[in-house]
Design a protein around this motif. Structure first.
Motif, PDB file in Angstrom:
ATOM      1  N   ARG A 279       0.840  -1.211   0.000  1.00  0.00           N
ATOM      2  CA  ARG A 279       0.000   0.000   0.000  1.00  0.00           C
ATOM      3  C   ARG A 279       0.872   1.257   0.000  1.00  0.00           C
ATOM      4  O   ARG A 279       0.546   2.254  -0.656  1.00  0.00           O
ATOM      5  N   ASP A 280       1.965   1.202   0.736  1.00  0.00           N
ATOM      6  CA  ASP A 280       2.880   2.345   0.790  1.00  0.00           C
ATOM      7  C   ASP A 280       3.486   2.605  -0.585  1.00  0.00           C
ATOM      8  O   ASP A 280       3.501   3.756  -1.069  1.00  0.00           O
ATOM      9  N   ILE A 281       3.978   1.554  -1.253  1.00  0.00           N
ATOM     10  CA  ILE A 281       4.588   1.739  -2.574  1.00  0.00           C
ATOM     11  C   ILE A 281       3.541   2.160  -3.600  1.00  0.00           C
ATOM     12  O   ILE A 281       3.798   3.017  -4.457  1.00  0.00           O
ATOM     13  N   GLU A 282       2.363   1.586  -3.531  1.00  0.00           N
ATOM     14  CA  GLU A 282       1.280   1.973  -4.445  1.00  0.00           C
ATOM     15  C   GLU A 282       1.001   3.470  -4.336  1.00  0.00           C
ATOM     16  O   GLU A 282       0.749   4.151  -5.343  1.00  0.00           O
ATOM     17  N   GLU A 283       1.068   4.001  -3.127  1.00  0.00           N
ATOM     18  CA  GLU A 283       0.790   5.413  -2.893  1.00  0.00           C
ATOM     19  C   GLU A 283       1.965   6.304  -3.284  1.00  0.00           C
ATOM     20  O   GLU A 283       1.777   7.397  -3.833  1.00  0.00           O
ATOM     21  N   SER A 284       3.192   5.847  -3.040  1.00  0.00           N
ATOM     22  CA  SER A 284       4.355   6.722  -3.198  1.00  0.00           C
ATOM     23  C   SER A 284       5.048   6.598  -4.558  1.00  0.00           C
ATOM     24  O   SER A 284       5.842   7.475  -4.914  1.00  0.00           O
ATOM     25  N   PHE A 285       4.771   5.542  -5.317  1.00  0.00           N
ATOM     26  CA  PHE A 285       5.382   5.401  -6.636  1.00  0.00           C
ATOM     27  C   PHE A 285       4.895   6.539  -7.533  1.00  0.00           C
ATOM     28  O   PHE A 285       3.721   6.903  -7.494  1.00  0.00           O
ATOM     29  N   PRO A 286       5.786   7.126  -8.347  1.00  0.00           N
ATOM     30  CA  PRO A 286       5.387   8.298  -9.144  1.00  0.00           C
ATOM     31  C   PRO A 286       4.233   8.019 -10.104  1.00  0.00           C
ATOM     32  O   PRO A 286       4.335   7.160 -10.989  1.00  0.00           O
ATOM     33  N   LYS A 287       3.154   8.744  -9.924  1.00  0.00           N
ATOM     34  CA  LYS A 287       1.954   8.557 -10.744  1.00  0.00           C
ATOM     35  C   LYS A 287       2.173   8.986 -12.185  1.00  0.00           C
ATOM     36  O   LYS A 287       1.471   8.526 -13.093  1.00  0.00           O
ATOM     37  N   SER A 288       3.147   9.852 -12.421  1.00  0.00           N
ATOM     38  CA  SER A 288       3.406  10.322 -13.782  1.00  0.00           C
ATOM     39  C   SER A 288       3.883   9.207 -14.702  1.00  0.00           C
ATOM     40  O   SER A 288       3.820   9.339 -15.924  1.00  0.00           O
ATOM     41  N   LEU A 289       4.339   8.078 -14.134  1.00  0.00           N
ATOM     42  CA  LEU A 289       4.793   6.951 -14.949  1.00  0.00           C
ATOM     43  C   LEU A 289       3.657   6.025 -15.338  1.00  0.00           C
ATOM     44  O   LEU A 289       3.848   5.117 -16.154  1.00  0.00           O
TER      45      LEU A 289
ATOM     46  N   LEU B 101      16.056   7.434 -21.130  1.00  0.00           N
ATOM     47  CA  LEU B 101      14.783   7.011 -21.711  1.00  0.00           C
ATOM     48  C   LEU B 101      13.684   8.052 -21.491  1.00  0.00           C
ATOM     49  O   LEU B 101      12.564   7.871 -21.946  1.00  0.00           O
ATOM     50  N   GLY B 102      14.015   9.109 -20.768  1.00  0.00           N
ATOM     51  CA  GLY B 102      13.057  10.195 -20.589  1.00  0.00           C
ATOM     52  C   GLY B 102      12.368  10.241 -19.246  1.00  0.00           C
ATOM     53  O   GLY B 102      11.492  11.084 -19.025  1.00  0.00           O
ATOM     54  N   ILE B 103      12.726   9.363 -18.313  1.00  0.00           N
ATOM     55  CA  ILE B 103      12.151   9.419 -16.970  1.00  0.00           C
ATOM     56  C   ILE B 103      12.792  10.594 -16.237  1.00  0.00           C
ATOM     57  O   ILE B 103      14.011  10.768 -16.270  1.00  0.00           O
ATOM     58  N   SER B 104      11.980  11.404 -15.575  1.00  0.00           N
ATOM     59  CA  SER B 104      12.486  12.612 -14.929  1.00  0.00           C
ATOM     60  C   SER B 104      13.384  12.276 -13.745  1.00  0.00           C
ATOM     61  O   SER B 104      13.308  11.180 -13.171  1.00  0.00           O
ATOM     62  N   MET B 105      14.235  13.233 -13.359  1.00  0.00           N
ATOM     63  CA  MET B 105      15.077  13.060 -12.169  1.00  0.00           C
ATOM     64  C   MET B 105      14.232  12.748 -10.942  1.00  0.00           C
ATOM     65  O   MET B 105      14.574  11.875 -10.136  1.00  0.00           O
ATOM     66  N   GLU B 106      13.133  13.482 -10.809  1.00  0.00           N
ATOM     67  CA  GLU B 106      12.287  13.305  -9.635  1.00  0.00           C
ATOM     68  C   GLU B 106      11.697  11.898  -9.582  1.00  0.00           C
ATOM     69  O   GLU B 106      11.621  11.280  -8.505  1.00  0.00           O
ATOM     70  N   ASP B 107      11.295  11.380 -10.730  1.00  0.00           N
ATOM     71  CA  ASP B 107      10.689  10.051 -10.764  1.00  0.00           C
ATOM     72  C   ASP B 107      11.726   8.948 -10.543  1.00  0.00           C
ATOM     73  O   ASP B 107      11.445   7.935  -9.899  1.00  0.00           O
ATOM     74  N   VAL B 108      12.930   9.143 -11.075  1.00  0.00           N
ATOM     75  CA  VAL B 108      13.991   8.159 -10.826  1.00  0.00           C
ATOM     76  C   VAL B 108      14.336   8.133  -9.338  1.00  0.00           C
ATOM     77  O   VAL B 108      14.499   7.063  -8.740  1.00  0.00           O
ATOM     78  N   GLU B 109      14.444   9.301  -8.730  1.00  0.00           N
ATOM     79  CA  GLU B 109      14.718   9.365  -7.291  1.00  0.00           C
ATOM     80  C   GLU B 109      13.598   8.699  -6.493  1.00  0.00           C
ATOM     81  O   GLU B 109      13.859   7.960  -5.532  1.00  0.00           O
ATOM     82  N   ALA B 110      12.346   8.938  -6.891  1.00  0.00           N
ATOM     83  CA  ALA B 110      11.220   8.315  -6.193  1.00  0.00           C
ATOM     84  C   ALA B 110      11.272   6.797  -6.295  1.00  0.00           C
ATOM     85  O   ALA B 110      10.966   6.083  -5.327  1.00  0.00           O
ATOM     86  N   MET B 111      11.683   6.273  -7.457  1.00  0.00           N
ATOM     87  CA  MET B 111      11.808   4.819  -7.601  1.00  0.00           C
ATOM     88  C   MET B 111      12.907   4.272  -6.697  1.00  0.00           C
ATOM     89  O   MET B 111      12.771   3.189  -6.121  1.00  0.00           O
ATOM     90  N   GLN B 112      13.992   5.037  -6.549  1.00  0.00           N
ATOM     91  CA  GLN B 112      15.063   4.578  -5.660  1.00  0.00           C
ATOM     92  C   GLN B 112      14.602   4.584  -4.208  1.00  0.00           C
ATOM     93  O   GLN B 112      14.917   3.666  -3.440  1.00  0.00           O
ATOM     94  N   VAL B 113      13.828   5.577  -3.833  1.00  0.00           N
ATOM     95  CA  VAL B 113      13.278   5.621  -2.471  1.00  0.00           C
ATOM     96  C   VAL B 113      12.352   4.427  -2.242  1.00  0.00           C
ATOM     97  O   VAL B 113      12.387   3.789  -1.174  1.00  0.00           O
ATOM     98  N   CYS B 114      11.513   4.104  -3.235  1.00  0.00           N
ATOM     99  CA  CYS B 114      10.652   2.921  -3.115  1.00  0.00           C
ATOM    100  C   CYS B 114      11.494   1.657  -2.938  1.00  0.00           C
ATOM    101  O   CYS B 114      11.178   0.798  -2.101  1.00  0.00           O
ATOM    102  N   SER B 115      12.571   1.548  -3.701  1.00  0.00           N
ATOM    103  CA  SER B 115      13.445   0.385  -3.589  1.00  0.00           C
ATOM    104  C   SER B 115      14.061   0.292  -2.195  1.00  0.00           C
ATOM    105  O   SER B 115      14.221  -0.803  -1.643  1.00  0.00           O
ATOM    106  N   GLU B 116      14.396   1.422  -1.629  1.00  0.00           N
ATOM    107  CA  GLU B 116      14.981   1.442  -0.281  1.00  0.00           C
ATOM    108  C   GLU B 116      13.974   0.972   0.762  1.00  0.00           C
ATOM    109  O   GLU B 116      14.343   0.274   1.719  1.00  0.00           O
ATOM    110  N   LYS B 117      12.719   1.338   0.582  1.00  0.00           N
ATOM    111  CA  LYS B 117      11.683   0.861   1.504  1.00  0.00           C
ATOM    112  C   LYS B 117      11.559  -0.660   1.432  1.00  0.00           C
ATOM    113  O   LYS B 117      11.401  -1.337   2.466  1.00  0.00           O
ATOM    114  N   ILE B 118      11.619  -1.192   0.223  1.00  0.00           N
ATOM    115  CA  ILE B 118      11.501  -2.640   0.049  1.00  0.00           C
ATOM    116  C   ILE B 118      12.744  -3.334   0.593  1.00  0.00           C
ATOM    117  O   ILE B 118      12.652  -4.401   1.206  1.00  0.00           O
TER     118      ILE B 118
END
Length: 258
Positions: free
Chosen positions: A27-37, A212-229
Motif C-alpha cells: 500500500r505504501d509503494i502503491e501510494e508513493s510510486f510516481p503517478k506520472s509513470l 529514456l526520458g524518466i524525470s530526475m524526480e521520478d527516478v529518485e522516487a523509484m530509488q526511495v521505493c526500492s529502499e523501503k523494500i
C-alpha cells in the motif's frame, strides 16, 4: 520496568516478515510510486526488488493483493496481469539469476485459479539470430549511448560475456517489449539492480532511466521505493549513487559531436 533484550538468535536471524507487513508495504509503494509513470506500473518495482529478497513467496502475497483490486476482477484482466508479472520475472532472470524468479512464479502458481491462467509462451520460436542481435544492440544503444565503447573494451579478453550481453541479456530478455514496454522494462532492471547494492551497474541504469526520458524526480522516487523494500527485506542499499550524482553523465549529444 527495563525492557528484555532480544535473544541473540532473534537479532542475528530475525523472523520472516508477516503477510500484514507485506500488505502495508504494498500500500505504501502503491501510494508513493510516481503517478506520472502510469497507474499500472507501481507493482513492477516491488516485483523487481522483492523477488531478490530472502522470501520470494511474498510475490504470491503481491499477486493476491493485486487481484483483490477492482481492475483485476475478471479472469481476462487477471490473465493479462499474470502475463506482465511473468514477463517481469523472466527479465529478472538476466539480472538476478533464475532461482528466485522461478520460486516466485511457482508461489503464484500455488494460489492461481484455473480460470486466471495464461498458457502462452512469449519466447516460443526465439532464435539467437542476426535479428535478435540487432534488437539487443539497438536497446543497449538507447541505455548506454556513447558509453558503449567503454563497456565493449572490457569484453575484449572476455568475449563470452560480450556475447551474452548482446544476444541473451539484451537480445533475448530486455529488448523484447511485446508485453512490458521500454519504461516498464527499465523499472524492472533498475529495481533488480538497486536491491543488490551494486554501485557501478546502478550508475549505468540510473543514467539509462534518465536517457529514456524518466524525470530526475521520478527516478529518485523509484530509488526511495526500492529502499523501503530493501528495509522490509532487511537488505542494505548503502553503496549507491543517487540520480543527482549521475545527472552530469546523462547528456550525450555533445559527446557524440566531439
Amino acid at each position: 520496568m527495563a525492557s528484555v533484550p532480544a535473544a541473540k538468535d532473534e537479532v542475528e536471524c530475525p523472523p520472516d516478515r508477516t503477510t500484514e507487513e507485506a500488505l502495508a508495504l504494498f500500500r505504501d509503494i502503491e501510494e508513493s510510486f510516481p503517478k506520472s509513470l502510469g497507474e499500472d506500473k507501481w507493482y513492477l518495482i516491488i516485483l523487481a526488488t522483492l523477488t531478490y529478497g530472502p522470501n520470494p513467496s511474498h510475490i504470491a502475497d503481491l499477486y493476491k493483493y493485486l487481484i483483490s483490486l477492482p481492475q483485476y476482477s475478471t479472469p481476462a484482466s487477471r490473465q493479462a496481469l499474470i502475463k506482465r508479472i511473468r514477463e517481469g520475472l523472466l527479465k529478472l532472470v538476466s539480472i538476478i539469476g533464475v532461482c528466485k524468479p522461478l520460486l516466485a512464479i511457482w508461489a503464484i502458481g500455488e494460489i492461481e485459479q484455473e480460470e486466471d491462467k495464461d498458457f502462452s509462451c512469449s519466447r516460443e520460436g526465439w532464435q539467437a539470430d542476426e535479428k535478435n542481435l540487432e534488437r539487443g544492440k539497438e536497446w543497449l544503444g538507447k541505455i548506454y549511448r556513447h558509453n558503449m565503447k567503454g563497456n565493449d573494451d572490457k569484453f575484449v579478453a572476455h568475449k563470452d560475456f560480450g556475447w551474452i550481453s548482446y544476444n541473451i541479456t539484451y537480445g533475448l530478455y530486455l529488448s523484447d517489449h511485446s508485453i512490458l514496454d521500454p519504461i516498464e522494462t527499465e523499472i524492472i532492471v533498475l529495481g533488480g539492480i538497486l536491491i543488490q547494492n551494486l554501485p557501478t551497474v546502478s550508475n549505468f541504469h540510473l543514467r539509462g532511466a534518465r536517457r529514456l526520458g524518466i524525470s530526475m524526480e521520478d527516478v529518485e522516487a523509484m530509488q526511495v521505493c526500492s529502499e523501503k523494500i530493501a528495509k522490509f527485506c532487511r537488505l542494505r542499499m548503502d553503496k549507491l549513487p543517487r540520480v543527482a550524482d549521475i545527472e552530469h553523465e546523462v547528456p550525450w549529444e555533445n559527446d557524440m559531436k566531439a
